[in-house]
Enzyme design. Sequence first.
Site, short mmCIF file in Angstrom:
data_model
loop_
_atom_site.label_atom_id
_atom_site.label_comp_id
_atom_site.label_asym_id
_atom_site.label_seq_id
_atom_site.Cartn_x
_atom_site.Cartn_y
_atom_site.Cartn_z
N GLY A 116 0.59 -4.97 1.14
CA GLY A 116 -0.65 -5.04 0.36
C GLY A 116 -0.46 -5.68 -1.00
O GLY A 116 -1.41 -6.23 -1.56
N GLU A 168 4.78 -5.10 7.16
CA GLU A 168 4.03 -4.03 7.82
C GLU A 168 4.51 -3.75 9.24
O GLU A 168 4.48 -2.61 9.71
CB GLU A 168 2.53 -4.36 7.86
CG GLU A 168 1.82 -4.27 6.51
CD GLU A 168 1.81 -5.58 5.74
OE1 GLU A 168 2.66 -6.45 6.01
OE2 GLU A 168 0.94 -5.71 4.87
N GLU A 176 -0.73 -9.26 -0.36
CA GLU A 176 -2.14 -9.54 -0.04
C GLU A 176 -3.01 -9.52 -1.29
O GLU A 176 -3.92 -10.35 -1.45
CB GLU A 176 -2.64 -8.53 1.00
CG GLU A 176 -1.95 -8.72 2.34
CD GLU A 176 -2.27 -7.63 3.34
OE1 GLU A 176 -2.02 -6.45 3.02
OE2 GLU A 176 -2.77 -7.95 4.42
N ALA A 183 0.86 -1.18 0.00
CA ALA A 183 0.00 0.00 0.00
C ALA A 183 0.90 1.23 0.00
O ALA A 183 2.08 1.15 0.36
CB ALA A 183 -0.89 -0.02 1.24
C1 HXC Z 1 5.05 4.30 -1.42
C2 HXC Z 1 6.93 3.33 -2.29
C3 HXC Z 1 6.57 2.08 -1.75
C4 HXC Z 1 5.36 2.00 -1.01
C5 HXC Z 1 8.43 1.86 -2.80
N1 HXC Z 1 8.08 3.14 -2.93
N2 HXC Z 1 7.53 1.18 -2.08
N3 HXC Z 1 6.18 4.42 -2.13
N4 HXC Z 1 4.64 3.13 -0.87
N5 HXC Z 1 4.91 0.86 -0.47
C6 HXC Z 1 8.80 4.19 -3.64
C7 HXC Z 1 10.06 4.61 -2.91
O1 HXC Z 1 9.77 5.55 -1.91
C8 HXC Z 1 10.86 5.22 -4.05
O2 HXC Z 1 10.40 6.52 -4.30
C9 HXC Z 1 10.48 4.34 -5.23
O3 HXC Z 1 9.27 3.70 -4.88
C10 HXC Z 1 11.52 3.27 -5.51
O4 HXC Z 1 11.74 2.55 -4.31
P1 HXC Z 1 13.18 2.36 -3.65
O5 HXC Z 1 12.97 2.11 -2.19
O6 HXC Z 1 14.11 3.46 -4.02
O7 HXC Z 1 13.64 1.02 -4.38
P2 HXC Z 1 14.65 -0.09 -3.84
O8 HXC Z 1 15.82 0.55 -3.14
O9 HXC Z 1 14.91 -0.99 -4.99
O10 HXC Z 1 13.84 -0.88 -2.71
C11 HXC Z 1 12.69 -1.64 -3.07
C12 HXC Z 1 11.88 -2.01 -1.80
C13 HXC Z 1 11.59 -0.72 -1.00
C14 HXC Z 1 12.69 -2.99 -0.96
C15 HXC Z 1 10.60 -2.69 -2.26
O11 HXC Z 1 11.03 0.27 -1.88
C16 HXC Z 1 10.64 -0.93 0.13
O12 HXC Z 1 11.01 -1.45 1.18
N6 HXC Z 1 9.40 -0.47 -0.04
C17 HXC Z 1 8.36 -0.52 0.98
C18 HXC Z 1 7.91 -1.92 1.18
C19 HXC Z 1 6.84 -1.99 2.27
O13 HXC Z 1 7.11 -1.67 3.43
N7 HXC Z 1 5.66 -2.45 1.90
C20 HXC Z 1 4.53 -2.57 2.81
C21 HXC Z 1 3.81 -1.27 2.87
S1 HXC Z 1 2.55 -1.33 4.08
P3 HXC Z 1 11.42 7.75 -4.55
O14 HXC Z 1 10.53 8.94 -4.63
O15 HXC Z 1 12.37 7.75 -3.41
O16 HXC Z 1 12.09 7.40 -5.86
C22 HXC Z 1 1.29 -2.09 3.39
C23 HXC Z 1 0.06 -2.11 4.21
C24 HXC Z 1 -0.84 -3.23 3.83
O17 HXC Z 1 1.32 -2.57 2.31
C25 HXC Z 1 -2.09 -3.19 4.60
C26 HXC Z 1 -3.23 -2.62 3.85
C27 HXC Z 1 -3.34 -3.04 2.47
#
Ligand code: HXC
Length: 258
Positions: free
Chosen positions: A109, A132, A112, A65
């Site tokens: 998400g 998360e 999911e 998400a």
């Molecule tokens: C918003 C995101 C994002 C996310 C990545 N980006 N994941 N933006 N929400 N979930 C954005 C980054 O901020 C970045 O923007 C761009 O995408 C590229 O990501 P990087 O981090 O630079 O890439 P990389 O170094 O290759 O790392 C990839 C990654 C990392 C390991 C997947 O992006 C990451 O850890 N993302 C978050 C994963 C996460 O925590 N997911 C769960 C979210 S909570 P910029 O502007 O810097 O270029 C969730 C809740 C679910 O999903 C419950 C309800 C549905």
Amino acid sequence: MSYNTILTNVDGKVATITLHRPQVLNALNDELMDELGAALMGFDADDNIGCIIITGSEKAFAAGADVAKMAKYNFQEVYRHDYISRNWEQIRKVRKPVIAAVSGYALGGGCELAMMCDMIMAAENAKFGQPEIKLGIIPGAGGTQRLPRAVSKAKAMDLALTGRMMDANEAERAGLVARIFPQAELLNEVSAIAKGIADMPLLTAMMVKESINASYETTLSEGIRFERRLFHACFGTNDQKEGMAAFVEKRPAKFTNS
Ligand code: HXC
């Protein structure tokens, strides 16, 4: 229909929906989930479509998400606007088979969403996880419920409590993933599988889906009773007559989805 955050494509009886927010690894915001729901409902209602694929980019199915959006939310807002329940669950209403073709990250998400599909086909570079906990939230789109059913309580606890990722091989061994393909071949392979499914008698495919999904919601006896009723119902369809006649007559079946 034209969309901002997804791409759609129809090839024969197969519809493919590509999540498309490449600048944020397909982070799932409300606009995307609204558009995904609308596209799914449209294809489900379209008599020319027999199977739907949801996919992302080579690097990410969806990295979760949209954290940048969620960071600003408070309890009053998410409760008032029924965050997640409002639009993420549309996919559960789809009665035709839906395949997730996962390349790269399927996190939070994203994992999911993949699990809401009927099966997950993965590229060798796929990575699944429920990270998360590192953000101070729990999985909120079914992760704590579908993951243990798919991979066992032990592995679900491991993934959701540590926030670690598992690769495609581990996910396949654990039962989350149906098949793994080389990344470059994923979409072609999944499209071929979807085409094969779309060529099956549609009502029967819908009954298979309904009956397998019922196994998650009921007791064994009730589930078998439900299966038996649908099995009996198959004998009321033209496609049962045609499928069996074609076998007996040693010719290809011509299904009419009736
Ligand atoms: C918003 C995101 C994002 C996310 C990545 N980006 N994941 N933006 N929400 N979930 C954005 C980054 O901020 C970045 O923007 C761009 O995408 C590229 O990501 P990087 O981090 O630079 O890439 P990389 O170094 O290759 O790392 C990839 C990654 C990392 C390991 C997947 O992006 C990451 O850890 N993302 C978050 C994963 C996460 O925590 N997911 C769960 C979210 S909570 P910029 O502007 O810097 O270029 C969730 C809740 C679910 O999903 C419950 C309800 C549905």
